[in-house]
Design an enzyme around this catalytic site. Structure first.
Site, PDB file in Angstrom:
ATOM      1  N   CYS A  47      64.816 -30.471 -55.582  1.00 50.63           N
ATOM      2  CA  CYS A  47      65.081 -29.120 -56.079  1.00 50.63           C
ATOM      3  C   CYS A  47      66.593 -28.908 -56.085  1.00 50.63           C
ATOM      4  O   CYS A  47      67.350 -29.884 -56.102  1.00 50.63           O
ATOM      5  CB  CYS A  47      64.346 -28.064 -55.261  1.00 50.63           C
ATOM      6  SG  CYS A  47      64.847 -27.967 -53.523  1.00 50.63           S
ATOM      7  N   ASN A 107      67.501 -28.090 -51.618  1.00 51.66           N
ATOM      8  CA  ASN A 107      66.760 -28.882 -50.615  1.00 51.66           C
ATOM      9  C   ASN A 107      66.521 -28.105 -49.319  1.00 51.66           C
ATOM     10  O   ASN A 107      66.487 -28.675 -48.230  1.00 51.66           O
ATOM     11  CB  ASN A 107      67.444 -30.231 -50.320  1.00 51.66           C
ATOM     12  CG  ASN A 107      66.573 -31.235 -49.555  1.00 51.66           C
ATOM     13  OD1 ASN A 107      67.083 -32.044 -48.778  1.00 51.66           O
ATOM     14  ND2 ASN A 107      65.273 -31.186 -49.738  1.00 51.66           N
ATOM     15  N   CYS A 129      64.295 -25.014 -49.721  1.00 53.79           N
ATOM     16  CA  CYS A 129      63.088 -24.206 -49.973  1.00 53.79           C
ATOM     17  C   CYS A 129      61.963 -25.043 -50.581  1.00 53.79           C
ATOM     18  O   CYS A 129      61.039 -25.458 -49.884  1.00 53.79           O
ATOM     19  CB  CYS A 129      63.397 -23.021 -50.869  1.00 53.79           C
ATOM     20  SG  CYS A 129      64.537 -21.816 -50.136  1.00 53.79           S
ATOM     21  N   ARG A 130      62.050 -25.310 -51.868  1.00 51.01           N
ATOM     22  CA  ARG A 130      60.917 -25.922 -52.567  1.00 51.01           C
ATOM     23  C   ARG A 130      60.674 -27.379 -52.211  1.00 51.01           C
ATOM     24  O   ARG A 130      59.530 -27.765 -51.897  1.00 51.01           O
ATOM     25  CB  ARG A 130      61.105 -25.790 -54.087  1.00 51.01           C
ATOM     26  CG  ARG A 130      61.021 -24.358 -54.580  1.00 51.01           C
ATOM     27  CD  ARG A 130      61.550 -24.231 -55.989  1.00 51.01           C
ATOM     28  NE  ARG A 130      62.991 -24.473 -56.045  1.00 51.01           N
ATOM     29  CZ  ARG A 130      63.720 -24.528 -57.141  1.00 51.01           C
ATOM     30  NH1 ARG A 130      63.117 -24.387 -58.325  1.00 51.01           N
ATOM     31  NH2 ARG A 130      65.024 -24.715 -57.101  1.00 51.01           N
ATOM     32  N   SER A 131      61.711 -28.214 -52.282  1.00 46.35           N
ATOM     33  CA  SER A 131      61.452 -29.650 -52.086  1.00 46.35           C
ATOM     34  C   SER A 131      61.093 -30.025 -50.641  1.00 46.35           C
ATOM     35  O   SER A 131      60.255 -30.903 -50.451  1.00 46.35           O
ATOM     36  CB  SER A 131      62.574 -30.524 -52.653  1.00 46.35           C
ATOM     37  OG  SER A 131      63.792 -30.333 -51.998  1.00 46.35           O
ATOM     38  N   ASP A 174      62.296 -20.851 -58.216  1.00 45.33           N
ATOM     39  CA  ASP A 174      63.194 -20.825 -57.056  1.00 45.33           C
ATOM     40  C   ASP A 174      62.949 -19.543 -56.257  1.00 45.33           C
ATOM     41  O   ASP A 174      63.172 -18.447 -56.775  1.00 45.33           O
ATOM     42  CB  ASP A 174      64.630 -20.868 -57.586  1.00 45.33           C
ATOM     43  CG  ASP A 174      65.651 -20.938 -56.480  1.00 45.33           C
ATOM     44  OD1 ASP A 174      65.288 -20.726 -55.302  1.00 45.33           O
ATOM     45  OD2 ASP A 174      66.825 -21.192 -56.788  1.00 45.33           O
TER      46      ASP A 174
HETATM   47  P1  4NP Z   1      65.669 -24.595 -53.360  1.00 46.20           P
HETATM   48  O1  4NP Z   1      66.207 -23.089 -53.293  1.00 46.20           O
HETATM   49  O2  4NP Z   1      66.351 -25.231 -54.547  1.00 46.20           O
HETATM   50  O3  4NP Z   1      64.213 -24.441 -53.556  1.00 46.20           O
HETATM   51  O4  4NP Z   1      66.072 -25.244 -52.047  1.00 46.20           O
HETATM   52  C1  4NP Z   1      67.569 -22.771 -53.271  1.00 46.20           C
HETATM   53  C2  4NP Z   1      68.242 -22.698 -52.073  1.00 46.20           C
HETATM   54  C3  4NP Z   1      69.575 -22.347 -52.047  1.00 46.20           C
HETATM   55  C4  4NP Z   1      70.221 -22.073 -53.231  1.00 46.20           C
HETATM   56  C5  4NP Z   1      69.543 -22.165 -54.434  1.00 46.20           C
HETATM   57  C6  4NP Z   1      68.212 -22.526 -54.453  1.00 46.20           C
HETATM   58  N1  4NP Z   1      71.574 -21.692 -53.220  1.00 46.20           N
HETATM   59  O5  4NP Z   1      72.128 -21.370 -54.290  1.00 46.20           O
HETATM   60  O6  4NP Z   1      72.217 -21.680 -52.161  1.00 46.20           O
END
Ligand code: 4NP
Length: 159
Positions: free
Chosen positions: A15, A18, A20-22, A130
């Protein structure tokens, strides 16, 4: 498709951050693989971005996974690395932006390893959204999508 999945022994979920989703996908897929007797599969996750390297998953992701018996509290974020394109048979992205970024970073000889997770598992074009800037319902939606996709993929891997 059966051919693609039959040779699979290492899967990387990707993702943006790294956190939340992945990592949720990694934990859900690994726990389900153990339950399905597919435990020899190596499962990992990474982000295309570098903001959260070394950090544990977002506390909302940890809590949502824990609610369903999946412990991701020990995971630590890392960024996608060049060696991942050799080490992993399948690189499964959460959304189309991740897919485009991973594909751009990969040598052309490895492009066939990169897929959108929902597309490969469920033949759906939708992104895993996201949840970072949204409310708790976003994490529940992500959990449900990842569980459905993991179950579908593992059914085909076992079959
Ligand atoms: P992820 O979510 O891609 O599912 O881990 C996010 C976590 C942090 C950010 C963006 C997406 N960020 O911009 O900090």
């Amino acid at each position: 498709m059966a051919g693609l999945l039959r040779g699979t022994n290492a899967i990387l979920f990707v993702c943006l951050g790294n956190i939340c989703r992945s990592p949720m996908a990694e934990g859900i897929f690994r726990t389900m693989a153990q339950q399905n007797g597919l435990g020899e599969i190596h499962v990992d996750s990474a982000g295309t971005g570098d903001w959260h390297i070394g950090k544990p998953p977002d506390r909302r992701a940890i809590a949502k996974a824990a609610e369903h018996g999946v412990d991701i509290s020990g995971l630590r974020a890392r960024q996608l690395a060049a060696g991942d394109f050799d080490r992993f048979d399948l690189i499964l992205t959460m959304d189309s932006a991740n897919f485009d970024n991973v594909t751009a970073a990969a040598p052309a000889t490895r492009h066939d390893r990169i897929h959108r997770f929902m597309q490969l598992a469920l033949d759906r074009t939708e992104d895993v959204p996201d949840p970072y800037y949204g409310g708790p319902e976003g994490f529940e939606q992500v959990y449900r999508m990842l569980t459905e996709a993991s179950a579908a993929l593992q059914a085909r891997m076992a079959g």
